[in-house]
Design a protein around this motif. Structure first.
Motif, short mmCIF file in Angstrom:
data_model
loop_
_atom_site.label_atom_id
_atom_site.label_comp_id
_atom_site.label_asym_id
_atom_site.label_seq_id
_atom_site.Cartn_x
_atom_site.Cartn_y
_atom_site.Cartn_z
N GLY A 51 0.81 -1.21 0.00
CA GLY A 51 0.00 0.00 0.00
C GLY A 51 0.84 1.26 0.00
N MET A 52 1.93 1.22 0.75
CA MET A 52 2.77 2.42 0.83
C MET A 52 3.54 2.67 -0.47
SD MET A 52 1.77 3.68 3.56
CE MET A 52 2.86 5.07 3.63
N LEU A 53 3.79 1.62 -1.25
CA LEU A 53 4.39 1.81 -2.58
C LEU A 53 3.40 2.56 -3.46
CD1 LEU A 53 6.51 1.36 -4.80
CD2 LEU A 53 5.48 -0.89 -5.19
N SER A 54 2.15 2.16 -3.42
CA SER A 54 1.12 2.85 -4.20
C SER A 54 1.00 4.30 -3.75
CB SER A 54 -0.22 2.12 -4.06
OG SER A 54 -0.13 0.81 -4.57
N MET A 55 1.02 4.53 -2.45
CA MET A 55 0.94 5.90 -1.94
C MET A 55 2.15 6.71 -2.41
SD MET A 55 0.37 7.22 1.94
CE MET A 55 0.09 8.95 2.28
N ALA A 56 3.31 6.08 -2.47
CA ALA A 56 4.52 6.77 -2.93
C ALA A 56 4.36 7.24 -4.37
CB ALA A 56 5.73 5.86 -2.79
N TYR A 57 3.70 6.44 -5.20
CA TYR A 57 3.48 6.88 -6.58
C TYR A 57 2.57 8.10 -6.62
CZ TYR A 57 5.81 2.81 -8.60
OH TYR A 57 6.74 1.87 -8.98
N LEU A 58 1.56 8.17 -5.77
CA LEU A 58 0.74 9.39 -5.71
C LEU A 58 1.57 10.56 -5.21
CD1 LEU A 58 -2.80 8.28 -4.47
CD2 LEU A 58 -2.18 9.21 -6.70
N GLY A 59 2.47 10.30 -4.27
CA GLY A 59 3.38 11.35 -3.80
C GLY A 59 4.26 11.85 -4.94
N ARG A 60 4.72 10.92 -5.77
CA ARG A 60 5.53 11.31 -6.93
C ARG A 60 4.73 12.16 -7.90
NH1 ARG A 60 7.91 6.94 -10.99
NH2 ARG A 60 7.92 8.28 -12.79
N LEU A 61 3.46 11.82 -8.09
CA LEU A 61 2.59 12.65 -8.92
C LEU A 61 2.62 14.10 -8.42
CD1 LEU A 61 0.20 12.95 -11.06
CD2 LEU A 61 -1.29 12.54 -9.09
N LEU A 62 2.49 14.26 -7.11
CA LEU A 62 2.51 15.60 -6.53
C LEU A 62 3.85 16.30 -6.74
CD1 LEU A 62 0.61 15.03 -3.17
CD2 LEU A 62 -0.20 16.31 -5.16
N THR A 63 4.94 15.60 -6.40
CA THR A 63 6.26 16.25 -6.48
C THR A 63 6.74 16.44 -7.91
OG1 THR A 63 7.44 14.16 -6.12
CG2 THR A 63 6.96 15.52 -4.17
N ASP A 64 6.14 15.73 -8.86
CA ASP A 64 6.45 16.00 -10.28
C ASP A 64 5.88 17.35 -10.70
OD1 ASP A 64 7.81 13.62 -10.67
OD2 ASP A 64 6.24 12.68 -11.90
N HIS A 65 4.87 17.84 -9.99
CA HIS A 65 4.20 19.08 -10.37
C HIS A 65 4.41 20.24 -9.40
CE1 HIS A 65 2.15 16.09 -12.86
NE2 HIS A 65 1.96 17.09 -13.69
N TYR A 66 4.72 19.93 -8.15
CA TYR A 66 4.87 20.97 -7.13
C TYR A 66 6.12 20.69 -6.30
CZ TYR A 66 -0.06 21.32 -8.33
OH TYR A 66 -1.24 21.41 -9.01
N GLU A 67 6.83 21.74 -5.93
CA GLU A 67 7.97 21.56 -5.05
C GLU A 67 7.49 20.98 -3.72
OE1 GLU A 67 7.21 24.62 -6.33
OE2 GLU A 67 8.75 24.90 -7.87
N GLN A 68 8.31 20.12 -3.15
CA GLN A 68 7.93 19.42 -1.92
C GLN A 68 7.54 20.38 -0.80
OE1 GLN A 68 10.81 16.54 -0.68
NE2 GLN A 68 9.80 16.16 1.26
N THR A 116 -7.72 1.97 -6.81
CA THR A 116 -7.05 1.30 -5.69
C THR A 116 -6.76 2.26 -4.54
OG1 THR A 116 -4.86 1.60 -6.66
CG2 THR A 116 -6.04 -0.42 -7.21
N LEU A 117 -6.61 3.53 -4.83
CA LEU A 117 -6.41 4.55 -3.80
C LEU A 117 -7.20 5.79 -4.15
CD1 LEU A 117 -3.48 2.97 -3.73
CD2 LEU A 117 -2.83 4.95 -2.43
N ARG A 118 -7.73 6.42 -3.12
CA ARG A 118 -8.35 7.74 -3.25
C ARG A 118 -7.67 8.62 -2.20
NH1 ARG A 118 -12.83 7.48 -6.36
NH2 ARG A 118 -13.89 5.47 -6.48
N GLY A 119 -7.40 9.82 -2.57
CA GLY A 119 -6.72 10.68 -1.61
C GLY A 119 -6.98 12.15 -1.87
N SER A 120 -6.27 12.95 -1.09
CA SER A 120 -6.37 14.39 -1.23
C SER A 120 -5.04 15.01 -0.85
CB SER A 120 -7.49 14.94 -0.36
OG SER A 120 -7.21 14.69 1.01
N ALA A 121 -4.86 16.21 -1.33
CA ALA A 121 -3.66 16.98 -1.00
C ALA A 121 -4.01 18.46 -0.99
CB ALA A 121 -2.55 16.71 -2.02
N VAL A 122 -3.24 19.19 -0.22
CA VAL A 122 -3.35 20.64 -0.19
C VAL A 122 -1.97 21.19 -0.50
CG1 VAL A 122 -3.86 22.69 1.21
CG2 VAL A 122 -5.22 20.59 1.49
#
Length: 126
Positions: A51-68, A116-122
């Motif tokens: 599960g955390m590997l999948s979450m990491a890919y969503l994290g990569r989606l974010l960091t590909d578009h926004y600075e950490q 497989t995952l639903r999430g949110s980010a701000v």
């Protein structure tokens, strides 16, 4: 950042090698992720992604578009397994921009449409 903007990331095929490498890097050696015999013993047809590997890919989606340092929050809910040999797609949609913050809905989806995952980010707006 505009409401309705869509982020996209197609994940490389999740292979047995991917799972073995992630298990070694994370220390998560749960047999359901790396041992087909252990899966068969409990009625699971094959290994599946951490599960955390999948979450990491969503994290990569974010960091590909926004600075950490702009990411203010990031959370997910697991809704289905991500099977070995799948090629999931990660997407993010900006649903609201308010008070200098962009609010995103995130998903990881299999080619058959299973989420497989639903999430949110701000994220802080520049």
């Amino acid at each position: 950042m505009n409401t309705g903007a869509i982020l996209d990331l197609t994940v490389p095929k999740i292979t047995r090698t991917t799972l073995a490498l992630y298990a070694g890097a994370s220390g998560d050696h749960n047999p359901v992720h790396i041992d087909m015999d252990a899966c068969a013993a409990v009625g699971i047809p094959d290994v599946f992604a951490h599960g955390m590997l999948s979450m990491a890919y969503l994290g990569r989606l974010l960091t590909d578009h926004y600075e950490q340092e702009r990411i203010r929050s990031f959370s997910v809910r697991f809704s289905a397994i991500t099977p070995v040999n799948s090629t999931p797609r990660c997407t993010g949609t900006v649903v609201k921009v308010e008070d200098g913050l962009g609010h995103l809905d995130l998903t990881m989806t299999l080619p058959d449409g299973t989420v497989t995952l639903r999430g949110s980010a701000v994220v802080a707006v520049k």
